[in-house]
Design a protein around this motif. Structure first.
Motif, PDB file in Angstrom:
ATOM      1  N   THR G  47      11.192  10.105   8.928  1.00 39.19           N
ATOM      2  CA  THR G  47      10.271   9.047   8.514  1.00 39.19           C
ATOM      3  C   THR G  47      10.456   8.708   7.034  1.00 39.19           C
ATOM      4  O   THR G  47      10.338   9.583   6.183  1.00 39.19           O
ATOM      5  N   SER G  49       9.559   7.504   3.331  1.00 37.29           N
ATOM      6  CA  SER G  49       8.352   7.733   2.527  1.00 37.29           C
ATOM      7  C   SER G  49       7.206   6.798   2.852  1.00 37.29           C
ATOM      8  O   SER G  49       6.072   7.237   3.061  1.00 37.29           O
ATOM      9  N   GLU G  50       7.515   5.512   2.902  1.00 32.90           N
ATOM     10  CA  GLU G  50       6.433   4.543   3.026  1.00 32.90           C
ATOM     11  C   GLU G  50       5.720   4.637   4.374  1.00 32.90           C
ATOM     12  O   GLU G  50       4.565   4.209   4.501  1.00 32.90           O
ATOM     13  N   ASP G  51       6.388   5.251   5.351  1.00 35.66           N
ATOM     14  CA  ASP G  51       5.755   5.326   6.672  1.00 35.66           C
ATOM     15  C   ASP G  51       4.980   6.620   6.906  1.00 35.66           C
ATOM     16  O   ASP G  51       4.384   6.810   7.973  1.00 35.66           O
ATOM     17  N   ARG G  54       1.271   6.245   7.855  1.00 35.65           N
ATOM     18  CA  ARG G  54       1.125   5.772   9.214  1.00 35.65           C
ATOM     19  C   ARG G  54       1.314   6.929  10.214  1.00 35.65           C
ATOM     20  O   ARG G  54       0.561   7.073  11.172  1.00 35.65           O
ATOM     21  N   ASP G 161      14.819   9.844  -0.522  1.00 37.20           N
ATOM     22  CA  ASP G 161      13.608  10.104  -1.319  1.00 37.20           C
ATOM     23  C   ASP G 161      13.830  11.364  -2.153  1.00 37.20           C
ATOM     24  O   ASP G 161      13.597  12.475  -1.690  1.00 37.20           O
ATOM     25  N   ARG G 164      10.524  13.632  -3.379  1.00 33.91           N
ATOM     26  CA  ARG G 164       9.800  14.454  -2.403  1.00 33.91           C
ATOM     27  C   ARG G 164      10.047  15.954  -2.588  1.00 33.91           C
ATOM     28  O   ARG G 164       9.095  16.724  -2.672  1.00 33.91           O
TER      29      ARG G 164
ATOM     30  N   GLU H 226      17.810   0.917  -1.094  1.00 36.04           N
ATOM     31  CA  GLU H 226      16.572   1.113  -1.852  1.00 36.04           C
ATOM     32  C   GLU H 226      16.502   2.473  -2.543  1.00 36.04           C
ATOM     33  O   GLU H 226      15.595   2.722  -3.321  1.00 36.04           O
TER      34      GLU H 226
END
Ligand SMILES: [Mn+2]
Ligand SMILES: [Mn+2]
Lengths: 231, 258, 258, 231, 231, 231, 231, 231
Positions: G47, G49-51, G54, G161, G164, H226
């Protein structure tokens, strides 16, 4: 490994596997034959005294068949490799030794020697490095015979033969004294030797019962002289 | 036929007195004691062989690594004289056992000599690999067990050979993990991993027929995986900077040694 | 305080060069090898002691039963000279080990000597029982392990003592089963069963504290039950005819011997 | 057994049980103290170079406390019975040895000898037969230190100290060479020695990364002369 | 983890460890006491009939000591935590239950109920959630008694008491019938129940020996007269 | 894996689990019912001769209940899947076979054949591929019956029935002879067959005890002429 | 045994079996639900980061379902019998605790307390003696979360990412420090705590890789002043 | 037992033994052939990318030989007795399924379905009741393939193929997701499924190493742009 080496290993291994298969087949026959011997000798428990010689005689051809198996197996074992393969047939060989020992006892009321058993089973001196009767196997056969004898002592009385337990008792005591002379490891033979003590105890109990009921008194006088039992 | 002659023989072979029975059993006793004593001697020698072989293996590790450190580029002409001397000492133990294991005695006491034999084979096969980069053959081990006159000191069973050389892979794993961070280690690691992979494949065919071999094959698989992972780690690092091992090693060495 | 002086000492005890480190480890190697070699020698001697003690036990069975057969009425004055001689031979092995087990070495290698020691204790306790009808004491075993000058050949741990004498009950069971169908056997069986019952009770208190003892106690229970059942069989038979063992035995003997 | 004998056995056993209980209590303290040492030394992984000496200093009083435990235990052990009881504390003693070795390394970048560790832990020569630091325990402590050092090499780089892995590498290689000289049995030490190889490999990888990125180049010149690392 | 949480967790964990240690000490005493009971009852196998009541009496104070242990343990267990800790003492409790059951049998030749055993061991009703005698433990104690009784039947005959096996047989068969009516799903209990069959067989053989020899009245009071007289 | 495949796999796996659960429930009932049968037949050991027929009769309805279980299980097993599931009920089925065999013996003193047992248990011919009585299961039931009979011989004497052991002896010996003629390669069965020898020995000893004391007619009196002794 | 006693014993035993079966069924559901939670959280490894938020949200209803199971089980357990039955569900409860902890971390990057987890899983205070979340179970769940986080650190980098791992590292180190302060005598927990060291080492290596390549801000930059280094 | 019954029983027993021997011989061949397949596929770990198709091709004739064994065995098994004998070959069949699955993957990088594997191994639909590929066996083969793939990911990188691990990762994760959706109650399968987690972790670490060093395109095609550039 280079391919020559690998081929050699494969050849060696195939050899072993082949031999094992062949021995296995003969041992399976041997096993069936020793079972027949045991089955026949099992009749002793319902055989009246007078028919014992006939029973013994009837087992002899079966022992001859066992010696055919022995000979077939010996023909397969490579020189010096007795101990490599003997685990495969020792169970049957011990049963055959029992058969030879018991038939001999039934006929002579004496102990057949290791050499005697070897000879009955057709084990030849020249097989020294491939097929012999080891002391251990002989002794296993002997213990099986004593196991059977303690049962026989009981059944003989039921069948009205009050002398039998006494003759068995004298014989078995000598065997026991012999076993006591051995230094055993904690192995199968030791365990079976321990079990022998119970057989002797059982036989003694029968002798005790029979003696104290003085059932054995009258027929004793004639019977003793003929009995070749050691003392 | 057998039954007819049997009747005669049987009488000869009857043991008819208590004393005779006791006498027969006394013979059994001395036979049994004799063989038990012999087995005990063999077990002790087998332990000696095991210990000494283990020490040879440690020594071989030392010599092999020292060889790499001395010269990672030259073609591995390390001198294993000292190890060979110690192996010769082990052969003296076999020599002393020679008569205990002759003729049918070998198979009688095979389980007693087996542990020592396997460790010895592990040691000679390690030496053989270090010198020749190959697996020692069955005949190779057999020949190592001959005296100066070519007489065999001890028979060699196929099982012991296979189980002994199977253990080699564990030592090779240790060797590879140590060697890998040295100069030329990447090449060594690849050699060893190819070799061990080959061993595993070669022995797979035998494992249904040789007791314990499948257990050893499992250990070989683990060793192989360890070597592969070590080789991987080296490869991944190197990939970031380029492919020339020796040049990179030089740079690193300069950094470290100043 | 410790930290102040520590600063000084620490400098003395620093190993500052590659060569010095190697040197230190070479000392470790010889220390470790020395102790391993020693342990190996002890293990071998322990095996010798075990085998010889087992043979003494067989010999004791023979002598004891012969004693009963010779004279079931007389007070068991069987001569155990031969067994004592063999025990003395075992003590020679201990004597040869003496310096290997001195001072702190005994506890270092206790697990190596332990199997032999326990079998030895089994043998001496069997002899002691046959002669005295009692359990040999801890000091009794200890004294048996002294040389002519009263010097101890080998220290004796409490665990070995307890585990060794526990094994005695198995031998007594074998003895009782054999003895029971002989003259005077009923008395013997009762003696042994009382003795073994006592052993079991005595040792129950120790079993939570001594490893393996509870396993041996389970064997003792089995042995005891076997003796009890044998004694029962004799008692049941006798009950039918009356209580005088000796008289009955005479009648039976006459029947059998004619 | 007669009651005198039984009493003697009971007395012997009670003695043993008592002693064991007492040792256990002290060992439990010892264990806690060595955990504190390990907990403190664990901070090395987030300590910048300049704070290392301070960290080392802070651990010393904790080692002194360990030596109190050592002394308490030694006071209990009967003469010649070191090996009887040492299994109870060897785990903690190895941890303490690690502590002594690592603090010494942090201060001097040299290896503290077995005698040195003994002295830091207050183990006295006169305890020869009741409490000593065996080579095996010393070596376990040493391997623990190398395990820690390979992790430290990684974290030092994260904290920006690119020299550290190189100094560690040189030191650890000597230790490894030392271990290679030993003949080990298939025991715990052998297993841990095998694990050492991975630590060395990891350190080498860090050195490789750092060297090839030439990050260590500029500060090297001054650093080398001061480093007391063996070669 | 913030330090408040940590302290709370540590308090919980420490508490558990402390309590466990304390219970362990008392259980160890309990164990010793139940071993004494078993040791004393073990004398039944060499006790002549007339001394049985004396033996039973001698064990009672030992059972009282067991109830002191029970009470001490119950004093430690927090309310509602019976199931957390009971595994620690169930072995000893079963042994104590055996003791109570057997002493009661020796005195009355009747079966002591679960409540009866609880009362002998001083287990109070108000301890419902900290210390009770579970059915399972009671039944284990009962099976142990039957195991002991089959051995006793044998030894009683050796000591000349021919009536004992017959009384034992009647009692044990009623116990066995009871067990047969239970739905034992519990594995441990079922396995031990299966072992009862051997005890019963053993007792039957003793009764057989005694009846055959007319050493005691046959258990079939009514049946005896109709039994065919020997010829 | 695409979702169609997944669904299919899941359907297969779920199906198996469901069916297993259902069979398990019925087998659990079957097990309870066979235990009832065994419990009832256990009364033989305290049943006087004249009540044996009544006992046999009382067990028959319980066997009928067993056949309900058999029918329920057979209803669940999919056609052709006998061998997939039979391991789940073979233990109970053997117990049920024992019940059928023993009841039949009690009523007729003859051996019920495999087909006879199948019919008592309501096993239908058309269930050939979902529920049958295999020879192996039949023979296990038979051995269980012999085990029980050796115990019965002992108890019959206690109850004053001295003829029973003799009749049992004759029957059991013929069973034994039958087994001896089989080629038992199956390990479980061979082990249990070996146990038969102990039963026979026990029975022989009972017959001995009875004969010695002339409590019954010796089996040889009538039997001698027909005895299987060789000639 | 008289029949009243028998009935009572049978009632006790049957009760136990019934209850066990019922709890087992609910625990089996609980198990399935916690597996769903774990399956869903497993998606974290792929997944971006942005998800993450959710993902966390999507798991919450699954946790609610777990709390239904908790409530169902708690409804079955008799008052005061928590310790009798808790072994049956502790495996699932630990998995549920992991779920609650991880979802909370994903949303807040903080540690949910024991009370917090209890509340998410709907464990009520009044169930104190029938269903609680023990410290041990909470800690097991926590260790499972750290195991998962070390894997996540690796996969986050793969997904680009790089921050993290650094955040994970800081969080996990504080957890580790917390654990280090606990007195873990419990074997299972201590073993799993030891496994944490590998997770930390793995995370440190990821942070090293990222720092070396300057892919993210080194953790030391901001962290140094507050670092726990001694002074 | 009358002699007719005996003969019939013996015929049944002999039949079983004969058939077993014959199947055993064919299974032994089957085993050798599947070992050859595995041995050949094992070369994948040292095969450069470009030679993979050739390797796959070389294994196909070996799979054909396996299907000869399958056909030979199927020819022996009596109709409707699949479940009686299948235990004898399931080990080899799983290995053969692995072979079929892996060769298919090497050629197409897709998953071969259960029907596909059956067809490669020549298992015919009409053998439904004597020889089929059960879901369980198929899944075992699949897990073996994943085990092999995690090792392959490592070795591919060593051989310079940096894309391989990424393709493997995508494939294996979809397999894993499939497995997660199954209700595995079967113990053996569940244990092996748990082992998959280690394989996945291993593969993730390889992908991490490759991505970190930008040796291959990250699996997250969209995500790469990104990702924060190093500084
Ligand atoms: Mn090795
Ligand atoms: Mn002994």
């Amino acid at each position: 490994m280079d391919s020559g080496d690998l081929e050699q290993l494969n050849a060696l291994l195939d050899n072993e596997i082949d031999l094992k298969e062949k021995i296995k087949d003969f041992v399976s026959d041997f096993d069936k034959r020793t079972r027949r011997v045991q089955g026949a000798l099992n009749k002793i428990h319902s055989t009246p005294s007078e028919d014992v010689p006939r029973l013994a005689r009837s087992v002899k051809p079966m022992l001859d068949e066992c010696s055919l198996s022995v000979s077939a197996i010996a023909g397969l074992v490579p020189e010096f490799e007795y101990w490599r393969w003997s685990g495969m047939w020792s169970f049957s060989l011990r049963a055959a030794a029992f058969g030879a020992l018991f038939v001999h006892y039934l006929e002579t009321e004496t102990l057949l020697s290791l050499e005697g058993v070897s000879s009955v089973l057709g084990i030849k001196d020249e097989w020294k490095h491939k097929f012999t009767l080891q002391a251990e196997d002989y002794l296993h056969g002997l213990i099986t015979m004593v196991n059977e004898m303690s049962r026989w002592a009981v059944n003989a009385v039921t069948l009205g033969d009050y002398e039998r337990p006494i003759r068995i008792s004298i014989f078995v005591k000598s065997i026991f004294a012999g076993f006591s002379a051995l230094n055993l490891k904690n192995d199968g033979l030791r365990r079976r030797f321990d079990s022998l003590k119970y057989d002797i105890k059982k036989i003694e109990e029968v002798v005790y019962d029979v003696s104290l009921r003085r059932l054995a008194n009258s027929p004793k006088k004639e019977g003793v002289d003929e009995s070749p039992a050691p003392r | 036929m057998a039954s007819e002659s049997g009747a005669h023989i049987a009488n000869d072979k009857s043991i008819t007195s208590h004393a005779a029975i006791l006498h027969a059993f006394e013979e059994f006793r001395s036979d049994l004691d004799l063989e038990n004593d012999r087995r005990e001697r063999i077990v002790k020698s087998s332990r000696d062989i095991t210990i000494n072989s283990k020490r040879v293996i440690f020594l071989l590790h030392r010599l092999a690594i020292a060889g790499i450190d001395d010269d990672g580029v030259k073609d591995d002409r390390t001198d294993y004289v000292e190890a060979k001397k110690k192996l010769a000492e082990i052969r003296v133990i076999f020599k002393n056992l020679q008569h205990e294991l002759e003729a049918e005695r070998f198979w009688h006491h095979q389980s007693a000599i087996s542990p020592g034999m396997q460790e010895y084979i592990e040691a000679v096969s390690f030496l053989h690999y270090l010198e020749k980069g190959k697996m020692i053959s069955y005949d190779g081990v057999l020949n190592s067990l001959r005296d100066e006159n070519g007489v065999l000191l001890c028979p060699l069973s196929l099982d012991d050979y296979l189980l002994g050389v199977s253990d080699l892979t564990g030592e090779l794993m240790r060797f590879a993990i140590t060697a890998i961070s040295r100069r030329g280690g990447r090449r060594k690691a690849r050699e060893v991993s190819d070799f061990v992979r080959g061993c595993k494949a070669d022995f797979d065919g035998f494992s249904p027929y040789v007791k314990q071999l499948s257990k050893k094959q499992a250990v070989t698989s683990q060793s192989l995986q360890k070597i592969e992972e070590a080789a991987y780690a080296i490869a991944v690092r190197a990939s970031e900077y380029g492919e020339n091992d020796a040049m990179l090693a030089d740079i690193v060495e300069q950094c470290v040694m100043g």
